[in-house]
Design an enzyme around this catalytic site. Sequence first.
Site, PDB file in Angstrom:
ATOM      1  N   SER A  64       0.827  -1.207   0.000  1.00 28.11           N
ATOM      2  CA  SER A  64       0.000   0.000   0.000  1.00 28.11           C
ATOM      3  C   SER A  64       0.865   1.263   0.000  1.00 28.11           C
ATOM      4  O   SER A  64       1.717   1.438  -0.866  1.00 28.11           O
ATOM      5  CB  SER A  64      -0.941  -0.041   1.208  1.00 28.11           C
ATOM      6  OG  SER A  64      -1.903   0.984   1.128  1.00 28.11           O
ATOM      7  N   MET A  65       0.686   2.165   0.978  1.00 31.37           N
ATOM      8  CA  MET A  65       1.457   3.397   1.036  1.00 31.37           C
ATOM      9  C   MET A  65       2.933   3.118   1.245  1.00 31.37           C
ATOM     10  O   MET A  65       3.784   3.987   0.991  1.00 31.37           O
ATOM     11  CB  MET A  65       0.927   4.305   2.150  1.00 31.37           C
ATOM     12  CG  MET A  65       1.465   5.724   2.110  1.00 31.37           C
ATOM     13  SD  MET A  65       0.803   6.786   3.411  1.00 31.37           S
ATOM     14  CE  MET A  65       2.000   6.497   4.722  1.00 31.37           C
ATOM     15  N   ASP A 109      -8.803  -3.008  -6.308  1.00 26.85           N
ATOM     16  CA  ASP A 109      -8.683  -4.043  -5.272  1.00 26.85           C
ATOM     17  C   ASP A 109      -9.563  -3.761  -4.065  1.00 26.85           C
ATOM     18  O   ASP A 109      -9.357  -4.311  -2.991  1.00 26.85           O
ATOM     19  CB  ASP A 109      -7.228  -4.207  -4.835  1.00 26.85           C
ATOM     20  CG  ASP A 109      -6.676  -2.982  -4.111  1.00 26.85           C
ATOM     21  OD1 ASP A 109      -7.419  -1.993  -3.923  1.00 26.85           O
ATOM     22  OD2 ASP A 109      -5.488  -3.004  -3.719  1.00 26.85           O
ATOM     23  N   HIS A 155      -7.447  -5.444  -0.962  1.00 24.35           N
ATOM     24  CA  HIS A 155      -6.277  -4.601  -0.739  1.00 24.35           C
ATOM     25  C   HIS A 155      -5.442  -5.049   0.461  1.00 24.35           C
ATOM     26  O   HIS A 155      -4.212  -5.120   0.374  1.00 24.35           O
ATOM     27  CB  HIS A 155      -6.715  -3.148  -0.548  1.00 24.35           C
ATOM     28  CG  HIS A 155      -5.583  -2.199  -0.347  1.00 24.35           C
ATOM     29  ND1 HIS A 155      -4.685  -1.901  -1.344  1.00 24.35           N
ATOM     30  CD2 HIS A 155      -5.180  -1.490   0.748  1.00 24.35           C
ATOM     31  CE1 HIS A 155      -3.785  -1.043  -0.889  1.00 24.35           C
ATOM     32  NE2 HIS A 155      -4.058  -0.786   0.373  1.00 24.35           N
TER      33      HIS A 155
END
Length: 723
Positions: A342-343, A628, A679
């Site tokens: 992710s980030m 996602d 996700h």
Amino acid sequence: MKRRNAPKKIDVSPERSTNNLENTFKDKAPPASASNSPAKQTTRVPLLAHKVPLDQGGLLDPQVNLFSDGTARISAPSTPWHELDLSDSFMNAVHVPVVPKSVWQKRRWFFLFGGFLGIFLGWLFTEGDPLAALSNVDFESFNFDMQKLVADLPSISNVMNVSEIFQPGREWLNSKTTSFVVGREVAARGQKKTHSVILIPGIVSSGLESWSTNPEAAPMFRKRIWASTAMLRAILTSKDTWVAAMSLDPDTGLDQEGYKVRAAQGLDAASSFMPGYWIWQKVIENLAALDYDHNDMQLFSYDWRLAYFNLEVRDRYFSRLKYQIELNLAVNDKKTVLVSHSMGALVTLWFMKWVEAEGFGGGGPDWCEKHVEAWVNIAGTLLGVPKAMSALLSGEMRDTVEINAAGVYLLERYFSRTERAKLFRSWAGAASMMLKGGNDVWGDDDAAPDDFPNATLSGGNIYYFRPEVYGNTSEISEQTVHPNLTLNDATTYILENVPASYQRMISANFSFGFERDPEQLKRNDQDHRKWTNPLEIRLPTAPSMSIYCLYGTGKETERGYFYQHGGYEQDEVTVAGSPVCFDEQCRNNTPRAPLDMPLSRRTWVDSSVTLENQVPKVRSGVVFNDGDGTVSLLSLGGMCVEGWKRDLYNPGKSKIVTHEIKHEPLALDVRGGPTTADHVDILGSSEMNEAVMDIVTGHGDRVQDRFHSKIQQYAAKIRWNGR
């Protein structure tokens, strides 16, 4: 104007309540029989609110007869309990003196109460309106016969196969995602651990601990106030203190005065969010099956609230990451594999620019080539996340607008949109996930690169605004929806409706443009504001470093929002007249208006807009597209399949592999099972785990390009050349 479906007003004054109660008992208490003698007056108390139908016909109205001599009997003709004497059992029990309970007995009731409360809250926050559903139930028609129900239980197996119902759950328990199985299978193929591994989590994944010692926050000292049950306890018991601890100073971007919060450390910092809700746990277990431990596997948690520059200033995060990777090479004589989620992809990107930049990490132009074997980018938010645009504007996202009315009411009463937006805006790190590239990537009024072929609603508009007078309807027309804002306009709109301190924070730390000039891209190597935007920087010159983009597709994902425009309200910004810089050269200094002028406009997601027949679908004010479940497809794969295939952004010609995982969750499994591609839950996907195991054991060639979506066609439509 009277609001449709407005709740009826109920008079709950003490006088009204008392009178109603007295009238209720007067109506229900039957008159005393004239034949009763004064010596034995009878009072009849009904046991049920309604009469019960009998199998043999007729109605039963069971009562308790209370006699003046202290005796009591049940009146229930045609039942075994008729004339049952309650004098010694019932009446004595009523007058049993209260004995203080032991501590254990009290706790036992707390556990029972907590269990029922959890069940109730789970029911309350399910989709739909459970209270409205109950209003249609005719409770008077129920004829509850326990003996008949028990007698019929064996016949249930004739109409349903219980083993089939629970088969998906059994498949999950026996699947390859079960602890260590993927790692064991990879080891059985003869593959061995080769490269040291560093895991870099995403936003909100790392636990945060309170190190504050002031009197208000001292009870939370060394407790996790984020990502633990202690967080829930702190929110419920000391909400203001918790918010103060979690908020950052709007001017410095660091902890507020009197508070100190730091990221938890070690593998446990992000292995689970809460007990039972794993994040990195499955990956760690499978790596352990390949003989990895603390010596060659580290999880580099961080305070995701901070801007990346402040992560280095306050915590020396990137320096420590650099030293660990250098230590891995010195000890194991092997380069390191970075695995981000992710980030964490943006954190990794920022690190690779920082570590080589003169005056920053100072590692030189070949540091990544010498030290990094591969970067595994799992569900990376490379080009931003649409839900960041709604969270920063109004404190809302799909997760908050799709709960039912009762849930929305409780959320607003306890943690309102305004409070959430203010908290989100204090987290500078979250701004790194605003959408990047403008209309050239995300489309304009006419079309968007990721529009479906039969689209009736373009994804080019991020915000659709509806005047408040058209609330509670799904009518869509030029009159009811205006203006429509593309990304260029939406970004400007956010900046116009946030405090000046937030504008300065964004200007000092991030950039969201699209750079095509080779010379400017070189200059950006020294500009840390550009390093979270892959459209404004070049990858490090590392020909032997491979990048693997692993992400999910096939799940509805937020793409745009229908908003309502409300009235104006007081701005919460800084001193009147303080200049605000809107461009890099600060040529356009615009003074803020006085604080007593209500210039900030109230906006909220219009959850009344649901258009299931549109393409793409619109539900509860949210426009959906492919992705996602959290990150849009364009952001997940655009750079991987197109941008980094260009020498302009990948001068070292690093190998780029894009491996999509189709979202096919198992039924009856909350996390989706081994075939999920959600996700977060993708970290438990057997396909994703196997790919990671192959890469860290030096068999990255087993991970090949695989596509289930149309990302290649979509990415080709991005205006890479500016037209």
